[in-house]
Design a protein around this motif. Structure first.
Motif, mmCIF file in Angstrom:
data_model
loop_
_atom_site.group_PDB
_atom_site.id
_atom_site.type_symbol
_atom_site.label_atom_id
_atom_site.label_comp_id
_atom_site.label_asym_id
_atom_site.label_seq_id
_atom_site.Cartn_x
_atom_site.Cartn_y
_atom_site.Cartn_z
ATOM 1 N N LYS A 192 0.838 -1.197 0.000
ATOM 2 C CA LYS A 192 0.000 0.000 0.000
ATOM 3 C C LYS A 192 0.874 1.249 0.000
ATOM 4 O O LYS A 192 0.647 2.198 -0.766
ATOM 5 C CB LYS A 192 -0.914 -0.023 1.226
ATOM 6 C CG LYS A 192 -2.009 0.991 1.210
ATOM 7 C CD LYS A 192 -2.929 0.741 2.406
ATOM 8 C CE LYS A 192 -4.075 1.692 2.469
ATOM 9 N NZ LYS A 192 -4.935 1.458 3.624
ATOM 10 N N LYS A 193 1.900 1.264 0.849
ATOM 11 C CA LYS A 193 2.803 2.405 0.928
ATOM 12 C C LYS A 193 3.505 2.619 -0.408
ATOM 13 O O LYS A 193 3.585 3.749 -0.910
ATOM 14 C CB LYS A 193 3.829 2.180 2.039
ATOM 15 C CG LYS A 193 4.819 3.297 2.179
ATOM 16 C CD LYS A 193 5.819 3.016 3.285
ATOM 17 C CE LYS A 193 6.788 4.183 3.376
ATOM 18 N NZ LYS A 193 8.048 3.825 3.967
ATOM 19 N N ALA A 194 4.014 1.551 -0.997
ATOM 20 C CA ALA A 194 4.727 1.649 -2.269
ATOM 21 C C ALA A 194 3.805 2.160 -3.381
ATOM 22 O O ALA A 194 4.202 3.013 -4.184
ATOM 23 C CB ALA A 194 5.312 0.291 -2.651
ATOM 24 N N LEU A 195 2.590 1.666 -3.405
ATOM 25 C CA LEU A 195 1.635 2.094 -4.428
ATOM 26 C C LEU A 195 1.349 3.578 -4.330
ATOM 27 O O LEU A 195 1.440 4.309 -5.320
ATOM 28 C CB LEU A 195 0.324 1.305 -4.292
ATOM 29 C CG LEU A 195 -0.825 1.772 -5.175
ATOM 30 C CD1 LEU A 195 -0.494 1.599 -6.652
ATOM 31 C CD2 LEU A 195 -2.105 1.036 -4.808
ATOM 32 N N PHE A 196 1.044 4.058 -3.134
ATOM 33 C CA PHE A 196 0.690 5.462 -2.983
ATOM 34 C C PHE A 196 1.893 6.390 -3.145
ATOM 35 O O PHE A 196 1.754 7.512 -3.627
ATOM 36 C CB PHE A 196 -0.067 5.701 -1.679
ATOM 37 C CG PHE A 196 -1.481 5.210 -1.777
ATOM 38 C CD1 PHE A 196 -2.419 5.896 -2.526
ATOM 39 C CD2 PHE A 196 -1.876 4.034 -1.153
ATOM 40 C CE1 PHE A 196 -3.718 5.432 -2.654
ATOM 41 C CE2 PHE A 196 -3.172 3.570 -1.268
ATOM 42 C CZ PHE A 196 -4.102 4.267 -2.020
ATOM 43 N N GLU A 197 3.079 5.930 -2.790
ATOM 44 C CA GLU A 197 4.277 6.738 -3.037
ATOM 45 C C GLU A 197 4.510 6.885 -4.538
ATOM 46 O O GLU A 197 4.858 7.960 -5.019
ATOM 47 C CB GLU A 197 5.500 6.124 -2.360
ATOM 48 C CG GLU A 197 5.533 6.373 -0.864
ATOM 49 C CD GLU A 197 6.748 5.766 -0.177
ATOM 50 O OE1 GLU A 197 7.599 5.156 -0.859
ATOM 51 O OE2 GLU A 197 6.837 5.906 1.048
#
Length: 73
Positions: free
Chosen positions: A31-36
């Motif tokens: 999730k973090k990687a996607l939104f970054e």
């Protein structure tokens, strides 16, 4: 909403290692990687639009020293 993705064993090991290194679950890591990634691409689009606007406006940049002098700094 939930979804699933297929990872090779090597990809899974890399993702698990990243999540553990950052003390988060695998789900949080993805999730973090996607939104970054989304944020980075959005920032790039905005920056390109601002640059294009600057170029087409005909404005000229000037040395920072001129601004400092203007502001009595």
């Amino acid at each position: 909403m939930s979804f699933s993705i297929r990872l090779s064993p090597e990809e899974r090991m890399l993702a698990d290692s990243y999540a553990k290194l950052n003390s988060m679950s695998l789900s949080e890591a993805f999730k973090k990687a996607l939104f970054e990634k989304i944020e980075d691409e959005y920032d790039l689009v905005i920056a390109n639009e601002a640059y294009d606007e600057y170029v087409t406006s005909g404005k000229q940049s000037r040395p920072i020293e001129e601004l400092w002098e203007e502001l009595d700094l």
